[in-house]
Each structure stands twice: as structure tokens, then as C-alpha cells.
Design a protein around this motif. Structure first.
Motif, mmCIF file in Angstrom:
data_model
loop_
_atom_site.group_PDB
_atom_site.id
_atom_site.type_symbol
_atom_site.label_atom_id
_atom_site.label_comp_id
_atom_site.label_asym_id
_atom_site.label_seq_id
_atom_site.Cartn_x
_atom_site.Cartn_y
_atom_site.Cartn_z
ATOM 1 N N GLU A 1 22.843 62.266 4.739
ATOM 2 C CA GLU A 1 21.050 61.363 5.408
ATOM 3 C C GLU A 1 20.757 62.419 6.298
ATOM 4 N N GLN B 1 17.414 64.018 6.297
ATOM 5 C CA GLN B 1 15.771 64.432 6.148
ATOM 6 C C GLN B 1 15.583 65.669 6.636
ATOM 7 N N SER C 1 12.031 67.818 6.171
ATOM 8 C CA SER C 1 11.378 68.361 7.220
ATOM 9 C C SER C 1 10.642 69.404 6.864
#
Lengths: 235, 235
Positions: free
Chosen positions: A21, A25, A29
């Protein structure tokens, strides 16, 4: 040998915050900020704002570097890390000193020219990273990589990884003689790591483009000392 | 790194009882008892009475072996030890399973046929032994030998010894790649030994007789990690 967590609560903390996870992310980003990595020698430098700094630290990519510029954080990525981020995760673009973007083929050509072992090292790196292992340099222990089950702040590295290839003679400088085996196993034992050999089977002798790496086959072997007691009958 | 003595008084005890004198007594005892070593595979077995057992233990040659025979102590010598005792110290005679004596050339021929590295290993062994180092197998640490300043009961081994030779490709399987260097140095550091490289320069490519080993040149190098702090100016 199982994972050695660092202190109480580390395992619970790790389970609640899976690496997969964090990397997801981190990937989004980078994509949304259109990140570019600057190629310099055998490293790629990445500028990071506060959010990206946090994600780079949590995902364990690169090393923060101190610069004279204020309010700017630079991260130094290894060639394997940078290539994985551009080619596999498709979340950065590497540029050269002219600020010209390098496509996958150009990046591949550059990196293989700087390091003979690059094809098999990047295959091993990508193989472990895609399984959500945190992969760091193993030079401290005389191996190619060390692999962590989660962030190094929470857990000790579990595997000392040597990347070998039968086809590539030059890459295969390790574990040719027994004394090297003994040395490596003794060291792994004393630092409580398991020796993981990633044997890369190259389908073609040349590695002209990054796509041929996708066809490489990875054989995983862990090596431990055999203790004669283990072979004895139980009383 | 200096010698690490085992407990109080060990150094005084060692100084009062030099290895050179112990080996001299051991040598005369073997000569006067007309000792014969029995060749078996890659070992030579030596029968010892109480006096010889004491001297073998004190001089640190061979390993005592338990047998079913009462009142008899057998010692198992490595090929390097046996060859040194016959060829250099001239204090034992090796016999084969027919009880036939092997002269130096026959012993040499046999031992070199069993172990490719034998010429350079026996040179290194003899080199250290003649300087009154106690030399034992280093396989536990992935090196060829470990060297002690005195008996292992009194002092920890000071050097981890790797025997290399530029001429002999097959012998030279170690320290070819950086990761092997890192591994070896890290291990030596963690067991508080200095890595000693004995580089054997062979004058002739073939080692047809033991006498050519006398012409080998031994270069001694110790290898340690360089710490950047050592290069900094003193304040």
C-alpha cells in the motif's frame, strides 16, 4: 529463521501498514507530480517535497542527501531503483545532464554499459520488490542485496541475497570455491540472516533491450549449513 | 590489532614456554621413536604414546582421534602437517597401506594429485610454521588457515590466512570480486582477526618435485578496511 522484529508492537504496526500500500501511494504521488530523476554517474537524483520525502522514506527507496539548498530534499537512487521506478512502476522519468528524457531503451543501454551485472541485478531487484520485499544494498555484508519484510525501522533484514547467473561468467565470481561458501555462510549466521541465492537464467546471451529481462527466469535457493544432528534418528 | 590472550597470566605463561622450544622437543621425540605416519585418503595417522600425545597437543599438530583400541592414542594429521613433518622437520616417515615408505618425491606426487592447491598451501603452512606460528585449518571462517601466536588454549587466533597465487588460476578463486572482499573483511572484523593474504609466486608453472617449492616467494599482505576518518587532518 523467521523475521526479527525490532521491539514490541513492531509486527502489529507492520501488518497494519503493508508495504504494497505504501508503494502504491508512493507511485501515484510520483506520477501526479511528474517526477524526473537526474542521471549522474551511476546514480539518479530525485528532488522531493515534504510529502514525497515522507513516502520515499516509508517505501525505502533511495537515500536522503544533504545539499546546500534550503527547503529542498534530494534523494540518491541506485541504478536498480531508478530503473525499476521508470520501467516497472512507470512513475519517474530519468533525464540526463542536458535535461533530455531517456526512454527505457536508452536508460537500459546506459546502465548496462556502466555495470556488467546490471541485467541480472535489476532482474533480482525487481523480482524481490514486486513481491513487496524492501531491498537495500548488501555491500556491508559482502552480498548484492539485503531483503527486509518491512521497513528497516521495524524489522531486521531477513535475507542476504547473492545474484548469480550460470550464463554470465563475469557475474559469477561468487561461491565458486568452498572457502567462499564457508565465509559467506559463517557471516550470514553471525548476523542472523539466511543466504538467498537468486539464480538468473538468461534466455538470450545478449541483453540488448530491457524487454529481454522480462523473460529471465529466477530460481530462488536458500542455503544453510547442515548440522549432522538434524539427520539423526529421534530418540 | 594485537594478540588477544585468554585470561590473566596467559601471556606470561606463553613467554616462558616458547613454541620454538616445544616444536624442537616434539621433533626430537619423533626422531628418536622412529615415528611412522599411515597415509589414508587425504590424512596421515600417527600413533602416540603418553609422551608424544603431550607433545603433539602442546605443539598443536594433528587432532586426537578416538579409536576402539585401548591405551593407544591416534592423531590425524592434515596433508600439510604430515608433509611438513617429513620434508621440513625430517621427523616422521609416511607409509602407505602396504607399510611401504614413501620418499619425499612420492609423497609430493601423491599429495599434489589429491589437492590442486597443495603446493601453495604447503608453502604457506611451512612459511608460517617456520616462523613459529601455530597454524590450524581456517575452514570455520572460510579461509585456508588461522594463525595463533601461541597455543590456542592461551590466545585467540590473530590472523585469518588466505593463500593465493597469481600463476595458478584454479587456486585463485577468492577475492576476485568486491563482494567477496567485503564478505571476508566483515567476517574477519566480527571475529577480531586480521586478514593475512599470502601471495605465493611460483617460479615454475609446474611443481614436479617438492624442491621447487623451496624457490617459491611468499609475499605477505594484511588487508583491513580503510576508515575515512583516518585520512582526516588532526585538529
Amino acid at each position: 529463521m523467521g523475521p526479527r522484529w525490532k521491539g514490541k508492537g513492531a509486527e502489529v504496526k507492520a501488518l497494519a501498514d503493508p508495504i504494497s500500500e505504501i508503494v502504491r501511494q508512493f507511485q501515484s504521488s510520483l506520477i501526479s507530480s511528474n517526477s524526473r530523476g537526474m542521471l549522474s554517474g551511476t546514480n539518479v537524483f530525485l528532488k522531493a517535497d515534504a510529502e514525497l520525502t515522507d513516502l520515499l522514506n516509508r517505501a525505502c527507496f533511495g537515500r536522503p542527501r544533504v545539499t546546500s539548498e534550503k527547503n529542498e530534499q534530494w534523494f540518491q537512487l541506485s541504478m536498480e531503483e531508478a530503473f525499476y521506478l521508470q520501467y516497472s512502476l512507470k512513475c519517474i522519468t530519468v533525464v540526463d545532464y542536458n535535461d533530455t528524457e531517456l526512454n527505457n531503451n536508452e536508460l537500459w543501454k546506459y546502465m548496462t554499459s556502466r555495470k556488467d551485472k546490471f541485467p541480472i541485478l535489476v532482474k533480482a531487484f525487481s523480482h524481490l520488490r514486486s513481491k513487496n520485499w524492501v531491498v537495500r544494498s548488501g555491500s556491508q555484508y559482502g552480498v548484492d542485496f539485503v531483503a527486509y519484510r518491512h521497513h528497516p525501522a521495524l524489522v531486521h533484514s531477513e535475507y542476504a541475497v547473492l545474484v548469480l547467473s550460470a550464463q554470465d561468467g563475469s557475474a559469477n565470481g561468487r561461491l565458486r570455491v568452498w572457502s567462499d561458501f564457508h565465509c559467506t555462510l559463517r557471516l550470514c549466521g553471525s548476523v542472523a540472516k539466511t543466504l538467498l541465492i537468486l539464480d538468473i537464467e538468461q534466455q538470450q546471451s545478449c541483453a540488448a533491450s530491457p524487454s529481454c529481462v522480462d523473460d529471465y527466469i529466477v530460481e530462488e535457493r536458500t542455503i544453510t549449513r547442515w548440522s549432522p544432528e538434524q539427520g539423526r534418528e529421534k530418540k
